[in-house]
Scaffold this motif. Sequence first.
Motif, PDB file in Angstrom:
ATOM      1  N   MET A  80      41.237  51.004  55.754  1.00 37.39           N
ATOM      2  CA  MET A  80      40.852  51.829  54.995  1.00 37.39           C
ATOM      3  C   MET A  80      39.912  51.953  55.181  1.00 37.39           C
ATOM      4  O   MET A  80      39.008  51.999  54.199  1.00 37.39           O
ATOM      5  CB  MET A  80      41.240  51.053  54.031  1.00 37.39           C
ATOM      6  N   GLY A  81      39.537  52.327  56.561  1.00 41.11           N
ATOM      7  CA  GLY A  81      37.867  52.394  56.324  1.00 41.11           C
ATOM      8  C   GLY A  81      37.162  51.155  56.646  1.00 41.11           C
ATOM      9  O   GLY A  81      37.444  50.808  57.216  1.00 41.11           O
ATOM     10  N   GLU A  82      35.674  51.554  56.663  1.00 39.72           N
ATOM     11  CA  GLU A  82      34.964  50.297  57.260  1.00 39.72           C
ATOM     12  C   GLU A  82      34.914  49.320  55.747  1.00 39.72           C
ATOM     13  O   GLU A  82      35.542  49.486  54.717  1.00 39.72           O
ATOM     14  CB  GLU A  82      33.231  51.175  57.087  1.00 39.72           C
ATOM     15  N   PRO A  83      34.651  48.103  56.718  1.00 42.47           N
ATOM     16  CA  PRO A  83      34.100  46.934  54.936  1.00 42.47           C
ATOM     17  C   PRO A  83      33.657  47.389  53.783  1.00 42.47           C
ATOM     18  O   PRO A  83      32.758  48.281  53.783  1.00 42.47           O
ATOM     19  CB  PRO A  83      33.877  45.522  56.177  1.00 42.47           C
ATOM     20  N   LEU A  84      34.101  46.627  52.976  1.00 44.81           N
ATOM     21  CA  LEU A  84      33.448  46.872  51.265  1.00 44.81           C
ATOM     22  C   LEU A  84      32.486  45.721  50.771  1.00 44.81           C
ATOM     23  O   LEU A  84      33.097  44.900  50.874  1.00 44.81           O
ATOM     24  CB  LEU A  84      34.689  47.861  50.983  1.00 44.81           C
ATOM     25  N   PRO A  85      31.869  46.153  50.511  1.00 46.87           N
ATOM     26  CA  PRO A  85      31.444  45.720  49.717  1.00 46.87           C
ATOM     27  C   PRO A  85      31.571  45.009  48.422  1.00 46.87           C
ATOM     28  O   PRO A  85      32.522  46.305  47.922  1.00 46.87           O
ATOM     29  CB  PRO A  85      29.453  46.685  49.233  1.00 46.87           C
ATOM     30  N   LYS A  86      31.885  44.017  48.116  1.00 45.21           N
ATOM     31  CA  LYS A  86      33.084  43.372  47.243  1.00 45.21           C
ATOM     32  C   LYS A  86      32.503  43.662  44.890  1.00 45.21           C
ATOM     33  O   LYS A  86      33.888  43.887  45.305  1.00 45.21           O
ATOM     34  CB  LYS A  86      32.611  41.590  46.646  1.00 45.21           C
ATOM     35  N   LYS A  87      31.589  44.946  45.116  1.00 42.62           N
ATOM     36  CA  LYS A  87      31.716  44.877  44.146  1.00 42.62           C
ATOM     37  C   LYS A  87      32.317  46.667  44.167  1.00 42.62           C
ATOM     38  O   LYS A  87      33.452  47.424  43.215  1.00 42.62           O
ATOM     39  CB  LYS A  87      30.152  45.418  43.505  1.00 42.62           C
ATOM     40  N   VAL A  88      32.026  47.113  45.553  1.00 43.71           N
ATOM     41  CA  VAL A  88      32.567  48.737  45.198  1.00 43.71           C
ATOM     42  C   VAL A  88      34.658  48.456  45.126  1.00 43.71           C
ATOM     43  O   VAL A  88      35.254  49.387  44.259  1.00 43.71           O
ATOM     44  CB  VAL A  88      31.742  48.719  47.231  1.00 43.71           C
ATOM     45  N   ALA A  89      34.788  47.089  45.999  1.00 48.69           N
ATOM     46  CA  ALA A  89      35.896  46.954  46.213  1.00 48.69           C
ATOM     47  C   ALA A  89      36.467  47.125  44.671  1.00 48.69           C
ATOM     48  O   ALA A  89      38.068  47.060  43.984  1.00 48.69           O
ATOM     49  CB  ALA A  89      36.241  46.198  46.862  1.00 48.69           C
ATOM     50  N   ARG A  90      35.783  45.596  43.728  1.00 45.64           N
ATOM     51  CA  ARG A  90      36.263  45.346  43.086  1.00 45.64           C
ATOM     52  C   ARG A  90      35.972  46.224  41.610  1.00 45.64           C
ATOM     53  O   ARG A  90      37.036  47.309  40.806  1.00 45.64           O
ATOM     54  CB  ARG A  90      35.320  44.849  42.512  1.00 45.64           C
ATOM     55  N   GLN A  91      35.458  47.835  41.105  1.00 44.58           N
ATOM     56  CA  GLN A  91      35.743  48.946  40.360  1.00 44.58           C
ATOM     57  C   GLN A  91      36.594  49.287  41.483  1.00 44.58           C
ATOM     58  O   GLN A  91      37.405  50.494  40.415  1.00 44.58           O
ATOM     59  CB  GLN A  91      34.094  49.144  40.776  1.00 44.58           C
ATOM     60  N   TRP A  92      36.331  49.793  42.383  1.00 44.83           N
ATOM     61  CA  TRP A  92      37.728  50.908  42.568  1.00 44.83           C
ATOM     62  C   TRP A  92      39.188  50.569  42.631  1.00 44.83           C
ATOM     63  O   TRP A  92      39.690  51.176  41.981  1.00 44.83           O
ATOM     64  CB  TRP A  92      37.918  50.633  44.546  1.00 44.83           C
TER      65      TRP A  92
END
Length: 289
Positions: free
Chosen positions: A179-191
């Motif tokens: 699913m792409g590059e490692p994601l910052p935790k806030k990005v992933a949480r909002q997603w």
Amino acid sequence: MPSNIAVKDICIVCKDDFPLAASLYTPSTPVKGAIMVGPATGIKRQFYSAFATYLTHQGFAVITFDNRGIGESCSKNVKTCEASLVSWGSQDMPAVLETLKSQFPNVPYFLMGHSAGGQLLGLMYNVHDLTAFCNFGSSSGSLRNMRKRYLLKAHFFMNFYIPLSNLIFGHTKSQWVGMGEPLPKKVARQWQKWCNGKGYVKTGFGSDIQQHYYNNIQLPSKWLLASDDDIANLHNVHDMISVFPNIKAEVEELEPRDHDVREIGHMRFFSRKCQHLWPKVTDYFIRYS
């Protein structure tokens, strides 16, 4: 790289002083318009290089960029990155558009959004400087509208993998599940939060999002989707369009077999194998150039 276009890596500094890695594509011919390519969640700008090169050959100037926390816009450990989807839309995308305006004054400005790159434009304070936009695979991503064959996979990633990965590693290791590059935790949480709601960003109105411009946008827009895209299916695309109450939207669903390709899905539109579909974008922008 073909000699009749110039490609240069640049640094874009956002209003909060965060530096973004970007690439600027300049045609040798007079510029018809300037296009910013808004990337999907966790996708590096290099993924769009062939597409950007094509756009430049058609006479458009182009900027591709890495959102903060992604690719070369992640100068520190992704675990400590405070980026969010909101900061991508309210900080990164406006800075990219301002750079486009300063580099290529007095031409029409366009956004080509891929998934999140088209979902977040209503957070841009300067969105009204755009002349039109075209999206591919931009939808609400609502889990409630997922096809049954994909629903279990989507729930696993959103509601099990993201929280667990954030807990264990301090960020989401999206690369481990393709699913792409490692994601910052806030990005992933909002997603995760927004895909469990309705209307994607609309889920964050009044909480994650204190100011937005979705209600005021009246730009002409084209929404492309693939019939074999499990994420941006037709229900979810219309769910996303509903967040823009005053938008002028054209919707076109692409059937792979009608275009002599095995699959398009959520990502392959930008592959060279689908380059015969790219005039759908340039023909649309030329209408407003």
